[in-house]
Motif scaffolding. Structure first.
Motif, PDB file in Angstrom:
ATOM      1  N   ASN A 180      16.727  -7.618 -49.768  1.00 41.13           N
ATOM      2  CA  ASN A 180      17.130  -7.238 -48.343  1.00 41.13           C
ATOM      3  C   ASN A 180      16.150  -5.936 -48.113  1.00 41.13           C
ATOM      4  OD1 ASN A 180      18.030  -6.543 -45.765  1.00 41.13           O
ATOM      5  ND2 ASN A 180      19.937  -6.795 -47.223  1.00 41.13           N
ATOM      6  N   PRO A 181      15.083  -6.147 -46.843  1.00 35.70           N
ATOM      7  CA  PRO A 181      14.785  -4.753 -47.085  1.00 35.70           C
ATOM      8  C   PRO A 181      15.369  -3.807 -46.453  1.00 35.70           C
ATOM      9  CG  PRO A 181      13.756  -6.314 -45.324  1.00 35.70           C
ATOM     10  CD  PRO A 181      14.526  -7.550 -46.302  1.00 35.70           C
ATOM     11  N   GLY A 182      17.007  -3.941 -45.961  1.00 41.16           N
ATOM     12  CA  GLY A 182      17.857  -3.695 -44.642  1.00 41.16           C
ATOM     13  C   GLY A 182      16.776  -3.269 -43.285  1.00 41.16           C
ATOM     14  N   ARG A 183      17.424  -2.213 -42.748  1.00 38.37           N
ATOM     15  CA  ARG A 183      17.530  -2.239 -40.899  1.00 38.37           C
ATOM     16  C   ARG A 183      18.240  -1.687 -40.284  1.00 38.37           C
ATOM     17  NH1 ARG A 183      12.946  -5.540 -39.214  1.00 38.37           N
ATOM     18  NH2 ARG A 183      13.972  -5.961 -37.522  1.00 38.37           N
ATOM     19  N   ARG A 184      17.582  -0.023 -39.783  1.00 32.30           N
ATOM     20  CA  ARG A 184      17.512   0.885 -39.138  1.00 32.30           C
ATOM     21  C   ARG A 184      18.295   0.670 -37.661  1.00 32.30           C
ATOM     22  NH1 ARG A 184      13.340   3.726 -40.309  1.00 32.30           N
ATOM     23  NH2 ARG A 184      14.822   4.739 -42.088  1.00 32.30           N
ATOM     24  N   VAL A 185      18.777   1.158 -36.860  1.00 28.87           N
ATOM     25  CA  VAL A 185      19.176   0.466 -35.418  1.00 28.87           C
ATOM     26  C   VAL A 185      19.488   2.236 -34.880  1.00 28.87           C
ATOM     27  CG1 VAL A 185      20.321  -0.189 -34.020  1.00 28.87           C
ATOM     28  CG2 VAL A 185      20.254  -1.339 -36.179  1.00 28.87           C
ATOM     29  N   THR A 186      19.029   2.378 -33.572  1.00 24.88           N
ATOM     30  CA  THR A 186      18.616   3.645 -32.798  1.00 24.88           C
ATOM     31  C   THR A 186      19.698   3.341 -31.997  1.00 24.88           C
ATOM     32  OG1 THR A 186      17.074   4.503 -34.391  1.00 24.88           O
ATOM     33  CG2 THR A 186      18.332   5.800 -32.027  1.00 24.88           C
ATOM     34  N   LEU A 187      20.151   3.818 -31.430  1.00 25.02           N
ATOM     35  CA  LEU A 187      21.211   3.687 -29.885  1.00 25.02           C
ATOM     36  C   LEU A 187      20.518   4.903 -28.978  1.00 25.02           C
ATOM     37  CD1 LEU A 187      24.826   2.186 -30.778  1.00 25.02           C
ATOM     38  CD2 LEU A 187      22.026   1.307 -30.402  1.00 25.02           C
ATOM     39  N   ASN A 188      20.580   5.012 -28.220  1.00 24.54           N
ATOM     40  CA  ASN A 188      20.607   5.982 -27.333  1.00 24.54           C
ATOM     41  C   ASN A 188      21.382   5.784 -26.795  1.00 24.54           C
ATOM     42  OD1 ASN A 188      17.933   7.444 -27.611  1.00 24.54           O
ATOM     43  ND2 ASN A 188      17.382   5.145 -28.230  1.00 24.54           N
ATOM     44  N   LEU A 189      22.581   6.645 -26.462  1.00 23.12           N
ATOM     45  CA  LEU A 189      24.002   7.168 -24.948  1.00 23.12           C
ATOM     46  C   LEU A 189      23.806   7.574 -24.253  1.00 23.12           C
ATOM     47  CD1 LEU A 189      26.264   6.567 -27.801  1.00 23.12           C
ATOM     48  CD2 LEU A 189      24.876   4.436 -26.852  1.00 23.12           C
ATOM     49  N   ASN A 190      24.502   7.666 -22.657  1.00 25.72           N
ATOM     50  CA  ASN A 190      24.761   8.696 -21.884  1.00 25.72           C
ATOM     51  C   ASN A 190      25.990   9.728 -22.204  1.00 25.72           C
ATOM     52  OD1 ASN A 190      24.409   9.257 -19.256  1.00 25.72           O
ATOM     53  ND2 ASN A 190      26.627   8.434 -18.505  1.00 25.72           N
ATOM     54  N   PRO A 191      25.298  11.003 -22.473  1.00 25.58           N
ATOM     55  CA  PRO A 191      25.864  12.046 -22.937  1.00 25.58           C
ATOM     56  C   PRO A 191      26.991  11.855 -22.025  1.00 25.58           C
ATOM     57  CG  PRO A 191      23.668  12.644 -21.499  1.00 25.58           C
ATOM     58  CD  PRO A 191      23.854  11.214 -21.574  1.00 25.58           C
ATOM     59  N   GLY A 192      28.529  12.384 -22.950  1.00 21.24           N
ATOM     60  CA  GLY A 192      29.567  12.767 -22.062  1.00 21.24           C
ATOM     61  C   GLY A 192      30.145  12.015 -22.403  1.00 21.24           C
ATOM     62  N   GLY A 193      29.806  10.331 -22.411  1.00 19.95           N
ATOM     63  CA  GLY A 193      30.419   9.191 -21.901  1.00 19.95           C
ATOM     64  C   GLY A 193      31.675   8.338 -23.324  1.00 19.95           C
ATOM     65  N   PRO A 194      32.313   7.955 -22.585  1.00 20.76           N
ATOM     66  CA  PRO A 194      33.043   7.465 -23.819  1.00 20.76           C
ATOM     67  C   PRO A 194      32.973   6.766 -24.873  1.00 20.76           C
ATOM     68  CG  PRO A 194      33.397   6.045 -21.869  1.00 20.76           C
ATOM     69  CD  PRO A 194      32.304   7.100 -21.594  1.00 20.76           C
ATOM     70  N   ASP A 195      31.298   5.840 -25.262  1.00 20.69           N
ATOM     71  CA  ASP A 195      30.639   5.699 -25.764  1.00 20.69           C
ATOM     72  C   ASP A 195      30.340   6.376 -26.791  1.00 20.69           C
ATOM     73  OD1 ASP A 195      31.570   2.846 -25.067  1.00 20.69           O
ATOM     74  OD2 ASP A 195      29.871   2.579 -24.448  1.00 20.69           O
ATOM     75  N   ALA A 196      30.005   7.670 -26.434  1.00 20.56           N
ATOM     76  CA  ALA A 196      28.949   8.184 -26.799  1.00 20.56           C
ATOM     77  C   ALA A 196      30.416   8.850 -28.218  1.00 20.56           C
ATOM     78  CB  ALA A 196      28.359   9.717 -26.047  1.00 20.56           C
ATOM     79  N   ALA A 197      31.530   9.015 -27.453  1.00 27.56           N
ATOM     80  CA  ALA A 197      32.534  10.022 -27.879  1.00 27.56           C
ATOM     81  C   ALA A 197      32.828   8.531 -29.177  1.00 27.56           C
ATOM     82  CB  ALA A 197      33.597  10.361 -27.089  1.00 27.56           C
ATOM     83  N   PHE A 198      32.927   7.791 -29.347  1.00 30.47           N
ATOM     84  CA  PHE A 198      33.507   7.173 -30.301  1.00 30.47           C
ATOM     85  C   PHE A 198      32.020   6.766 -31.441  1.00 30.47           C
ATOM     86  CE2 PHE A 198      32.546   2.479 -32.215  1.00 30.47           C
ATOM     87  CZ  PHE A 198      34.005   2.087 -32.494  1.00 30.47           C
ATOM     88  N   MET A 199      31.225   7.072 -31.208  1.00 29.42           N
ATOM     89  CA  MET A 199      29.792   7.523 -31.902  1.00 29.42           C
ATOM     90  C   MET A 199      30.175   8.593 -32.741  1.00 29.42           C
ATOM     91  SD  MET A 199      28.114   3.265 -32.263  1.00 29.42           S
ATOM     92  CE  MET A 199      27.031   4.492 -33.045  1.00 29.42           C
ATOM     93  N   GLN A 200      30.440   8.844 -31.625  1.00 26.02           N
ATOM     94  CA  GLN A 200      30.805  10.700 -33.155  1.00 26.02           C
ATOM     95  C   GLN A 200      32.228  10.699 -33.727  1.00 26.02           C
ATOM     96  OE1 GLN A 200      28.316  13.368 -32.503  1.00 26.02           O
ATOM     97  NE2 GLN A 200      29.247  14.030 -34.072  1.00 26.02           N
ATOM     98  N   GLY A 201      32.944   9.870 -33.957  1.00 27.59           N
ATOM     99  CA  GLY A 201      33.854   9.824 -34.666  1.00 27.59           C
ATOM    100  C   GLY A 201      33.295   9.193 -35.494  1.00 27.59           C
ATOM    101  N   LEU A 202      33.166   7.963 -35.485  1.00 27.98           N
ATOM    102  CA  LEU A 202      32.556   7.034 -36.663  1.00 27.98           C
ATOM    103  C   LEU A 202      31.663   8.177 -37.622  1.00 27.98           C
ATOM    104  CD1 LEU A 202      31.498   3.522 -34.650  1.00 27.98           C
ATOM    105  CD2 LEU A 202      33.587   4.618 -36.075  1.00 27.98           C
ATOM    106  N   LEU A 203      30.506   8.748 -36.854  1.00 24.98           N
ATOM    107  CA  LEU A 203      29.477  10.003 -37.156  1.00 24.98           C
ATOM    108  C   LEU A 203      30.777  11.129 -38.311  1.00 24.98           C
ATOM    109  CD1 LEU A 203      26.817  11.211 -37.986  1.00 24.98           C
ATOM    110  CD2 LEU A 203      27.313  12.705 -36.720  1.00 24.98           C
TER     111      LEU A 203
END
Length: 137
Positions: free
Chosen positions: A56-79
């Motif tokens: 399993n070589p693994g995989r990198r996923v990069t997400l670019n989200l709108n700043p200040g939005g709810p999805d960015a806040a969700f991802m920041q919480g996970l981080l």
């Protein structure tokens, strides 16, 4: 082959069960790439070779989200919480899909704010130990 549409409107992406929809301005708001090569070939001076296949070589996923939005806040919480990450992507129309498990948010991107002529996307970089992709329809 029928014409298919693979825009963000026709792509369903989830992180830890939450559908991500508030995309940033990046040309490609979601990218997936290998972390390590699938195979390594070592060629000897005598003309023979040895092959090493990675299970399993693994995989990198990069997400670019709108700043200040709810999805960015969700991802920041996970981080911030060092949460384990699961990821799915399905393209409606082609049924192309990907599933990532045993993942972590390993980094975020540069943050450009307070002046200048542009505001950066909120970028989150995830890496997965287990990742399966099915392409084509």
């Amino acid at each position: 082959m029928a014409l298919v549409n693979i825009t963000t409107e026709n792509t369903v992406i989830t992180v830890n069960g939450r559908q991500i929809q508030d995309w940033g301005e990046a040309e490609n708001p979601c990218t997936e790439e290998p972390i390590d090569p699938t195979s390594t070939l070592r060629r000897g001076m005598g003309g023979n070779a040895v092959r090493l296949d990675r299970i399993n070589p693994g995989r990198r996923v990069t997400l670019n989200l709108n700043p200040g939005g709810p999805d960015a806040a969700f991802m920041q919480g996970l981080l911030n919480s060092n949460a384990n990450i699961t990821y799915t992507r399905t393209v409606i129309g082609t049924l192309e899909n990907a599933v990532g498990a045993e993942g972590a948010i390993v980094n975020d991107g540069a943050i450009n704010r307070a002046g200048g002529s542009s505001i950066s996307d909120d970028v989150f970089i995830m890496e997965f130990n287990s990742f399966t992709t099915l392409r084509g329809g």
